[in-house]
Write an enzyme that holds these catalytic residues in place. Sequence first.
Site, PDB file in Angstrom:
ATOM      1  N   SER A  50      41.953  32.093  48.178  1.00 54.96           N
ATOM      2  CA  SER A  50      42.151  33.429  48.737  1.00 54.96           C
ATOM      3  C   SER A  50      43.330  33.456  49.697  1.00 54.96           C
ATOM      4  CB  SER A  50      40.881  33.900  49.453  1.00 54.96           C
ATOM      5  OG  SER A  50      40.418  32.915  50.363  1.00 54.96           O
ATOM      6  N   GLU A 186      28.823  34.407  43.990  1.00 50.10           N
ATOM      7  CA  GLU A 186      29.614  35.524  44.503  1.00 50.10           C
ATOM      8  C   GLU A 186      29.291  36.811  43.762  1.00 50.10           C
ATOM      9  OE1 GLU A 186      34.204  36.933  45.524  1.00 50.10           O
ATOM     10  OE2 GLU A 186      33.812  34.871  44.883  1.00 50.10           O
TER      11      GLU A 186
END
Length: 279
Positions: A50, A186
């Site tokens: 990320s 997730e």
Amino acid sequence: MSATAQKKAPMPTDIRARKGDTPLVSLTAYTTPMAQLMDAHCDFVLVGDSVGMVLHGLPSTLEVTMEMMILHGQAVSRGLSRAMMVIDMPFGSYEQSPEQAFDSAARLMRETSAGAVKLEGGQHMAPTIDFLVKRGIPVMAHIGLTPQSINTLGGYTVQGRGPQADNLMQDAKDVAEAGAFAVVLEKVPEGLADRITAQIGIPTIGIGASAGCDGQILVVDDMLGLFTAFKAKFVKRYAHLGEAGEAAIAAYAREVRARRFPGPEHVFADEAPKPKAGA
């Protein structure tokens, strides 16, 4: 151990042994100062891909390279002494074959001192996880919404609803059986996340999943309010540092333009001050 002795960083086996115990705490980190802030509070710290979106302004994680991960992994490693460091394997560094995955994982661990790697994928990646674990590479798995697969998943959508639930459950079972020491869930429906947590023998780490998972992780820039390009439902803002930072920068700009900064206390006299008598 003395009161001043430093707590030893946990190992993957320690994280695995926390199944069903006090929930594991994790955040992402990409820099030394941020790693230092979270070191005393997290069980493990993830150097996430990320970083491409959060720090480099990329539209997704797909453009993140091995070199970027190594650079940020080295920075985070310098800031940790108590928490274990896990590092993401970037897109294209492990999917081709187990051998490719081993070469990439070994390089990441060797050059960053990471305690483990994380890779995305369920059933189809189980043979690769097995290959890595048998060769000394601890692996954290990641299933559900896998950001490196957003083009095939149709975007950042919830995974595991309806007919997908059985497939995601099998993903979890397969990565656990393959030897992963933990698995990130997730954007998985709460009930399914709870069922997965109950049925597999390794810790589940939730991000947009359930409070019943064995641990939680968030992107630190999200929870601190530093990254505000978008806000996922599962992100709780524990601070609004972005807003505070912008306000501080605006105040600095006003003072500079008005010649109020630097003030007398921030500049140096033409002559050095004389030492005080008796000093």
